[in-house]
Design an enzyme around this catalytic site. Sequence first.
Site, mmCIF file in Angstrom:
data_model
loop_
_atom_site.group_PDB
_atom_site.id
_atom_site.type_symbol
_atom_site.label_atom_id
_atom_site.label_comp_id
_atom_site.label_asym_id
_atom_site.label_seq_id
_atom_site.Cartn_x
_atom_site.Cartn_y
_atom_site.Cartn_z
ATOM 1 C CB CYS A 1 -0.952 0.017 1.182
ATOM 2 S SG CYS A 1 -2.107 -1.360 1.157
ATOM 3 C CE1 TYR B 1 -3.858 1.117 0.528
ATOM 4 C CE2 TYR B 1 -6.064 1.990 0.807
ATOM 5 C CZ TYR B 1 -5.221 0.920 0.616
ATOM 6 O OH TYR B 1 -5.737 -0.333 0.489
ATOM 7 C CD1 TRP C 1 -5.268 1.558 5.437
ATOM 8 C CD2 TRP C 1 -3.087 1.324 5.025
ATOM 9 N NE1 TRP C 1 -4.933 0.245 5.670
ATOM 10 C CE2 TRP C 1 -3.605 0.077 5.427
ATOM 11 C CE3 TRP C 1 -1.725 1.423 4.709
ATOM 12 C CZ2 TRP C 1 -2.809 -1.061 5.516
ATOM 13 C CZ3 TRP C 1 -0.941 0.296 4.800
ATOM 14 C CH2 TRP C 1 -1.480 -0.928 5.201
ATOM 15 C CE1 TYR D 1 -8.629 -1.720 -1.682
ATOM 16 C CE2 TYR D 1 -8.423 -3.906 -0.718
ATOM 17 C CZ TYR D 1 -8.239 -2.539 -0.638
ATOM 18 O OH TYR D 1 -7.657 -1.996 0.485
ATOM 19 C CG HIS D 2 -5.209 -4.930 -3.022
ATOM 20 N ND1 HIS D 2 -5.318 -5.709 -1.896
ATOM 21 C CD2 HIS D 2 -5.002 -3.671 -2.577
ATOM 22 C CE1 HIS D 2 -5.189 -4.958 -0.812
ATOM 23 N NE2 HIS D 2 -4.983 -3.707 -1.208
ATOM 24 C CG HIS E 1 -4.051 0.370 -3.659
ATOM 25 N ND1 HIS E 1 -2.747 -0.073 -3.539
ATOM 26 C CD2 HIS E 1 -4.734 -0.211 -2.643
ATOM 27 C CE1 HIS E 1 -2.653 -0.874 -2.496
ATOM 28 N NE2 HIS E 1 -3.840 -0.985 -1.943
#
Length: 850
Positions: A449, A493, A511, A707-708, A793
């Site tokens: 992240c 993030y 995050w 997501y991801h 992301h």
Amino acid sequence: MHPRSVRALTRAFRRSPLLVALALGSLLVALTPWLGVASTGPGGRGPTSDPSPGAADQRPAQQSPHHAVAPANAMEPAAPLLSRTGWTATASDEETVGENGRAANVLDGSTATIWHSKWTGTPAPLPHSITVDMHRTAVVSGLVYQPRVTGINGRVGQYSISLSTDGLNWGSPVATGTLADDASAKTLGFAPKGARFVRLTAVTEAGNRGPWTSAAELNLLGDPGTPAATVDLPRTGWTATASDEETTKENGRAGNVLDGDAATHWHSRYAGTPVPLPHSITIDMHRTASVAALVFQPRRDGVNGRVGAYTVTTSTDGTTFGAPVARGTWRDDNTVKTATFTSTVSTRFIRLTATGEAGNRGPWSSAAEIRLSGPANPAAHGSWSRITGFPLVPVATAVLPGNKLLAWSAYAVDRFGGSNGYTQTAILDLKTGTVTQRRIDNTGHDMFCPGIAMLADGRVLVTGGSNAEKASIYDPATDTWTATADMNIARGYQAMTLLSTGEAFVLGGSWSGAAGDKSGEVWSPATRTWRTLPGVPATPAMTADPAGAYRADNHMWLYATTGGKVLQLGPSKMMNWITTGGSGTLKPAGLRADSPDAMTGNAVAYDIGKLLTLGGSTAYQNVPATRRAYTVSISAGQATSARTGDMDHARGFSNSVVLPDGKVAVFGGQSFPVPFSDATSVLTPELWNPATGRFTPLASMAIPRNYHSVANLLPDGRIFSGGGGLCGDCATNHADGAVFTPPYLLNADGTPKPRPVVSGGVPARAAAGSSLTVTTQGAVSSFVLMRAAAATHSTDNDQRRVPLRSTAVTTGTYTVSLPADKGAVIPGTYMLFALNAQGVPSVAKFITVY
């Protein structure tokens, strides 16, 4: 849920994901009576006080933290496990002297027994293969490989999977890749295809311990509802009618399945005396078309009426419907389903008949959206390559010179970070398809992240994430990772971009790290240190996410311009101008037209000072995504925005890539974004044309990318799309990727179009404002620089397209001018493409602009 509670749950899940999952599962069971579900119907879960299935299912939205618990159905496979009754297995070789290592052991249901390649006497050399014969033809979409659990030797490393209908003709592999050296079961997916024989070939042993191969169990996955080589048919002019519909208690009309809004749905009549099963809904395309599959999206607001057992029939006149072209039973969940036809049908009317409710809760049927898919035309829709497996989920990727793709995820192969001070990485060699894995310990940095910026000299700067203050640099020239100075503010993030000055700018990222405003700071390549920008707070650039800063300052969209200036153009609806000299400044740049906040969306620079923003949602999760797209233009220091054509699908967590011809491809995403879920997945990519402002569909994907997930333009003009998941042992981990060939490279029969060739004149380095004398094989029409980019992301602030001025000197020789403005061509590594008059790009030459 309060952000601090979310972070506490995240930390708890890192320490013991299973315990947290069990605890939350128990809590959900305990709260069931309070969630509007009572016992009346055959399934014990029907409505009571209000017979309306819709009224019974108004439940509070699940508040899942970023790395908390996967959806309740996540442990179910993404596609049904095929029954192994009657199957047999044979191997290229097997051990029968030193142990019972027969091939048949992979089908006996016991992980205590194994197939093992021959090792007594003279061991049989690699490669080794094992072939499953199902003794019937079935749609197959994946192989589940369970390594031996009693030892480590023989774990499969590099592999390939091939299919055959007769056991003689195998064709090209449908999947290749590299598996992690651990004992976990591996799901190796590929595009669905009918086959009788499935062959797994081990090219290497995972730990390189010897020439061995072993397997405890093999399973195969059936039709996942993602037909290969198809494309959405345009729904313009279509109508829908139903055997019955609810119009008294709710708007449950049949036409809702064609309105593009997953929040509306068709529902069978339940007011008064419910109409019993079966129920049917018929699509009239008002024209004849070739149809290969029906795509069904269940209602999103509840569970009652999910279609279970079904048939699909077709008609040319709307009166006479033939034998079913598809039949089956769909699972009781909210994932998008597909009924793949036994063969392509030329027809006008398509009828879906529900003969059972998935959960046996009552005599109801419902549908949010229905689409039809037809055969893809490669020249219009592109095509997909085989699936390439990775020993990790590629959550972050960067394109490197030498036809390499760098990928990294977390401290473990299938789990997110936990500030453990190391990261799993992998490099895909695009020429050979080989994936190599390496664990990075020397930087003390868990890079899950992170923020990413491609530096002026071609290195990759990675900041924060799970080890929130750390910063690391990858050098593709030496294939080494080194640490650089820690950031002043710990982040995860966060957003990053390289500046026109050659410095790297970072903003936001709540995050990770302590609570507080994550104001901007800048990294200097000269001093390798960070300086803070107190005049650039993150707060004005946040969205109004109900989860607060934890979710509101994530994944900002940044575009660097002249003089170290940056336009922050989203995901907040208010755009902002940022200066990075001295203490820095942040000033409003106006609203992004009529767009609301668009977290989980993204932006891409398709021309100098011109950007496209796509999709997103008003909150990070559990709210509908949007179909909207906007253009943002920069001129004379002003940013203006306008709405362009809408996408056909609403998308959050999608990825967008600009192509050398200026079009933008968007991949994956969900219409209702929820981390770690494959529900409401969008499997049809779309292509935006700046000349028309319209989106058109591309060939369907075989695997959800939500997501991801990531996407990157490659040096040959194709696109890598991969990843998704990374949630422990759940079924939505997609440790793989595939390369998409855009339509500009293909003829209608799928053969490659002739491509221009850049034969010389491209130096390794060139200054902004300089001119190049470029030679080509044959005439070309234009040249363009595409920045080598990095994605994570759904965000890629590195990619940008820079059209170049060129003049023909002689046939095959051109003077090509680079922009002098470093705000247009920010320093760094670019791919130089030549395009012919038909818009077909060459294979790129790498060049570093300084």
